[in-house]
Write a protein that holds these residues in place. Structure first.
Motif, PDB file in Angstrom:
ATOM      1  N   ALA A  36     -15.984  -8.708 -39.546  1.00 25.28           N
ATOM      2  CA  ALA A  36     -16.471  -9.589 -38.852  1.00 25.28           C
ATOM      3  C   ALA A  36     -18.081  -9.393 -38.928  1.00 25.28           C
ATOM      4  N   ILE A  37     -18.557  -8.353 -38.708  1.00 23.75           N
ATOM      5  CA  ILE A  37     -20.030  -8.153 -39.115  1.00 23.75           C
ATOM      6  C   ILE A  37     -20.677  -8.709 -40.072  1.00 23.75           C
ATOM      7  N   ASP A  38     -19.811  -8.595 -41.273  1.00 24.49           N
ATOM      8  CA  ASP A  38     -20.268  -9.202 -42.671  1.00 24.49           C
ATOM      9  C   ASP A  38     -19.832 -10.584 -42.726  1.00 24.49           C
ATOM     10  N   GLY A  39     -19.110 -11.297 -41.784  1.00 23.70           N
ATOM     11  CA  GLY A  39     -18.970 -12.879 -41.948  1.00 23.70           C
ATOM     12  C   GLY A  39     -17.730 -13.047 -42.678  1.00 23.70           C
ATOM     13  N   TYR A  40     -16.934 -12.136 -42.928  1.00 25.81           N
ATOM     14  CA  TYR A  40     -15.566 -12.353 -43.669  1.00 25.81           C
ATOM     15  C   TYR A  40     -14.606 -13.305 -42.681  1.00 25.81           C
ATOM     16  N   ILE A  41     -14.383 -12.554 -41.482  1.00 28.34           N
ATOM     17  CA  ILE A  41     -13.313 -13.051 -40.486  1.00 28.34           C
ATOM     18  C   ILE A  41     -14.200 -13.278 -39.119  1.00 28.34           C
ATOM     19  N   HIS A  42     -13.294 -13.926 -38.188  1.00 34.89           N
ATOM     20  CA  HIS A  42     -13.939 -13.931 -36.815  1.00 34.89           C
ATOM     21  C   HIS A  42     -12.883 -12.857 -36.018  1.00 34.89           C
ATOM     22  N   ILE A  43     -13.452 -12.200 -34.909  1.00 39.58           N
ATOM     23  CA  ILE A  43     -12.854 -11.606 -34.030  1.00 39.58           C
ATOM     24  C   ILE A  43     -13.285 -11.745 -32.574  1.00 39.58           C
ATOM     25  N   VAL A  44     -12.232 -11.285 -31.724  1.00 38.96           N
ATOM     26  CA  VAL A  44     -12.695 -11.393 -30.431  1.00 38.96           C
ATOM     27  C   VAL A  44     -12.465  -9.834 -29.708  1.00 38.96           C
ATOM     28  N   GLU A  45     -13.519  -9.295 -29.406  1.00 39.84           N
ATOM     29  CA  GLU A  45     -13.260  -7.910 -28.451  1.00 39.84           C
ATOM     30  C   GLU A  45     -12.856  -8.073 -27.010  1.00 39.84           C
ATOM     31  N   LEU A  46     -12.320  -7.580 -26.550  1.00 43.73           N
ATOM     32  CA  LEU A  46     -12.076  -7.662 -25.047  1.00 43.73           C
ATOM     33  C   LEU A  46     -12.031  -6.119 -24.480  1.00 43.73           C
ATOM     34  N   ARG A  47     -12.708  -6.137 -23.236  1.00 44.12           N
ATOM     35  CA  ARG A  47     -12.741  -4.875 -22.627  1.00 44.12           C
ATOM     36  C   ARG A  47     -12.468  -5.173 -20.948  1.00 44.12           C
ATOM     37  N   ARG A  48     -11.458  -4.270 -20.386  1.00 46.57           N
ATOM     38  CA  ARG A  48     -11.107  -4.744 -18.967  1.00 46.57           C
ATOM     39  C   ARG A  48     -12.025  -4.194 -17.999  1.00 46.57           C
ATOM     40  N   LYS A  49     -12.496  -5.065 -17.162  1.00 45.24           N
ATOM     41  CA  LYS A  49     -13.553  -4.922 -16.187  1.00 45.24           C
ATOM     42  C   LYS A  49     -12.846  -4.657 -14.891  1.00 45.24           C
ATOM     43  N   LYS A  50     -11.663  -5.273 -14.454  1.00 48.59           N
ATOM     44  CA  LYS A  50     -11.008  -4.984 -13.218  1.00 48.59           C
ATOM     45  C   LYS A  50      -9.577  -5.183 -13.380  1.00 48.59           C
ATOM     46  N   LYS A  51      -8.699  -4.608 -12.748  1.00 47.70           N
ATOM     47  CA  LYS A  51      -7.231  -4.884 -12.715  1.00 47.70           C
ATOM     48  C   LYS A  51      -6.947  -4.508 -11.155  1.00 47.70           C
ATOM     49  N   THR A  52      -6.442  -5.482 -10.537  1.00 45.73           N
ATOM     50  CA  THR A  52      -5.555  -5.181  -9.313  1.00 45.73           C
ATOM     51  C   THR A  52      -4.332  -5.965  -9.224  1.00 45.73           C
ATOM     52  N   LYS A  53      -3.633  -6.183  -8.213  1.00 46.55           N
ATOM     53  CA  LYS A  53      -2.423  -6.941  -8.150  1.00 46.55           C
ATOM     54  C   LYS A  53      -2.791  -8.543  -8.225  1.00 46.55           C
ATOM     55  N   THR A  54      -3.890  -8.963  -7.729  1.00 38.11           N
ATOM     56  CA  THR A  54      -4.150 -10.429  -7.637  1.00 38.11           C
ATOM     57  C   THR A  54      -5.265 -10.720  -8.514  1.00 38.11           C
ATOM     58  N   THR A  55      -5.853  -9.933  -9.246  1.00 40.46           N
ATOM     59  CA  THR A  55      -6.872 -10.393 -10.274  1.00 40.46           C
ATOM     60  C   THR A  55      -7.185  -9.428 -11.446  1.00 40.46           C
ATOM     61  N   ILE A  56      -7.319 -10.011 -12.557  1.00 43.84           N
ATOM     62  CA  ILE A  56      -7.543  -9.234 -13.786  1.00 43.84           C
ATOM     63  C   ILE A  56      -8.689  -9.838 -14.460  1.00 43.84           C
ATOM     64  N   ILE A  57      -9.780  -9.009 -14.618  1.00 43.00           N
ATOM     65  CA  ILE A  57     -10.953  -9.398 -15.197  1.00 43.00           C
ATOM     66  C   ILE A  57     -11.322  -8.938 -16.465  1.00 43.00           C
ATOM     67  N   TYR A  58     -11.477  -9.685 -17.541  1.00 45.06           N
ATOM     68  CA  TYR A  58     -11.961  -8.951 -18.816  1.00 45.06           C
ATOM     69  C   TYR A  58     -13.070  -9.766 -19.098  1.00 45.06           C
ATOM     70  N   GLU A  59     -14.076  -8.852 -19.842  1.00 45.08           N
ATOM     71  CA  GLU A  59     -15.055  -9.155 -20.669  1.00 45.08           C
ATOM     72  C   GLU A  59     -14.866  -9.656 -22.013  1.00 45.08           C
ATOM     73  N   TYR A  60     -15.513 -10.338 -22.679  1.00 41.72           N
ATOM     74  CA  TYR A  60     -15.044 -10.732 -24.245  1.00 41.72           C
ATOM     75  C   TYR A  60     -16.286 -10.902 -24.958  1.00 41.72           C
ATOM     76  N   CYS A  61     -16.365 -10.548 -26.180  1.00 41.26           N
ATOM     77  CA  CYS A  61     -17.444 -10.752 -27.277  1.00 41.26           C
ATOM     78  C   CYS A  61     -16.870 -11.301 -28.531  1.00 41.26           C
ATOM     79  N   ALA A  62     -17.880 -11.958 -29.003  1.00 47.19           N
ATOM     80  CA  ALA A  62     -17.409 -12.869 -30.261  1.00 47.19           C
ATOM     81  C   ALA A  62     -18.058 -11.829 -31.473  1.00 47.19           C
ATOM     82  N   ASP A  63     -17.292 -11.655 -32.583  1.00 48.08           N
ATOM     83  CA  ASP A  63     -17.795 -11.066 -33.734  1.00 48.08           C
ATOM     84  C   ASP A  63     -18.771  -9.656 -33.582  1.00 48.08           C
ATOM     85  N   HIS A  64     -18.344  -9.053 -32.447  1.00 47.21           N
ATOM     86  CA  HIS A  64     -18.972  -7.825 -32.335  1.00 47.21           C
ATOM     87  C   HIS A  64     -20.448  -7.968 -32.150  1.00 47.21           C
TER      88      HIS A  64
END
Length: 382
Positions: A295-323
């Motif tokens: 992805a860094i070299d521009g051959y493909i595209h990726i999405v990275e996700l990292r979980r910020k919060k997890k409860t019974k009623t809410t899931i929050i993820y942060e996401y990033c494009a191509d590192h």
């Protein structure tokens, strides 16, 4: 004021308040036919739209057609409408599978029209084009009168029309593949030949080789254990990348056998690891290193996700494009069919639709009730 009209294209079929959620998409279609009420099609589209957005996003990126998202989405809907005219619920084929033939036709026609300024007048004409190009490949891409006459006889057209068809086909190979994609029993896309076309496009072959070389370079940049375990798991030689090995048949004669990939439990034993889970983490960690490098070299595209919060009623993820370390944020309520993007990344504001890949993955995870801490999703197929 920011121009957010592109966001409206994501919610063309959203209803407020949200319609009832049924257990399976097929239930909406069954009600549509049994009660002959259009509202059930509206309900279907409301709940199917997040998945549809991901499909169209991938099409936009695959064919490099930014700015055509809404039109491609409408073409897909027209394919759904055509499929409904032919569908028989009593046949026992799920509608999500049945519709694929029709939506692929409409997508192909739209792409050909926008890229060439002309399209096939019907599915039959498109099949004739495919058959002509398959024969053109069979006769080694010769365009002399004798070859054209042979092709013309086999497709039932005059020499003049056959020449026009072949010229159209040569142009079209720059923009669309001559094959159909269908959904399998689980709704996943798979390729199936209708009229085989063996045409080659020099530019496409070059860039495919360019990408393949990059994959092997990324593999070589792994450490020794990672390379060895990835090769063992996928079933290829870490030295020559070959997928065959010498073995013995029942008579004791040497034969060439296809290498078999090894399970994580076997990898753990061979590499003296504490558990199969450790082997899994090493192999998938290696995959992620390769995806990031590509992805860094521009051959493909990726999405990275990292979980910020997890409860019974809410899931929050942060996401990033191509590192690129530009993080957006997505909120999701378990059980819902959709998600809310509370902060878009810069790439999405330019029409990247990375959030759609991230959001669709989060919604799908809810079916498994598993929300891992981090994950990398390849948006571009390798």
């Amino acid at each position: 004021m920011k121009n957010n009209r592109w966001m409206e294209d994501l919610y063309l079929y959203r209803m407020k308040p949200a319609p009832p959620k049924l257990d399976d998409f097929q239930e909406y279609i069954a009600l549509y036919f049994s009660e002959k009420d259009e509202k059930y099609l509206d309900w279907f589209l409301h709940h199917y739209e997040p998945r549809l957005n991901t499909i169209i996003m991938q099409t936009v990126q695959e064919y490099a057609m930014p700015g055509h998202f809404a039109d491609l989405k409408q073409a897909y809907l027209f394919g759904i409408w055509k499929a409904l005219q032919k569908y028989e619920p009593s046949a026992g084929v799920p509608f999500l599978i049945f519709k694929e033939y029709y939506v692929k036709n409409e997508i192909d026609e739209y792409i050909c029209t926008m890229r060439k300024g002309a399209s096939m007048g019907s599915v039959d004409e498109y099949r004739t084009l495919k058959k002509a190009m398959a024969l053109f490949a069979k006769y080694e891409y010769k365009f002399d009168e004798e070859t054209v006459t042979q092709i013309a006889a086999e497709i039932g057209k005059s020499n003049k029309i056959t020449k026009e068809i072949i010229r159209c086909g040569i142009d079209s190979t720059h923009y669309t593949d001559f094959y159909r994609r269908y959904a399998d029993e689980e709704g996943e896309s798979t390729a199936e030949d209708v009229t085989r076309d063996d045409t080659s496009n020099p530019e496409r072959l070059f860039f495919k080789q360019w990408q393949t070389d990059a994959v092997f370079d990324a593999y070589e940049n792994l450490d020794y254990r990672e390379r060895s375990m990835v090769a063992d798991h996928l079933g290829f030689c870490p030295e020559c990348y070959g997928i065959y090995e010498l073995g013995k048949d029942e008579a004791g004669k040497s034969v060439k056998l296809l290498r078999k990939g090894k399970a994580y439990i076997d990898l753990a034993a061979e590499h003296t690891l504490s558990s199969p889970d450790t082997a899994f983490r090493i192999v998938n960690g290696a995959y992620e290193k390769m995806l990031i490098e590509l992805a860094i070299d521009g051959y493909i595209h990726i999405v990275e996700l990292r979980r910020k919060k997890k409860t019974k009623t809410t899931i929050i993820y942060e996401y990033c494009a191509d590192h690129n370390n530009d993080w957006g944020e997505i909120h999701y309520t378990p059980g819902d069919d959709n998600y809310e993007v509370t902060r878009y990344v810069y790439a999405d504001k330019k029409g990247g639709f990375f959030f759609a890949a991230a959001g669709d993955w989060i919604v799908r995870q809810s079916e498994k009730e598993k929300f891992p801490q981090t994950v990398i999703i390849p948006v571009t197929k390798i």
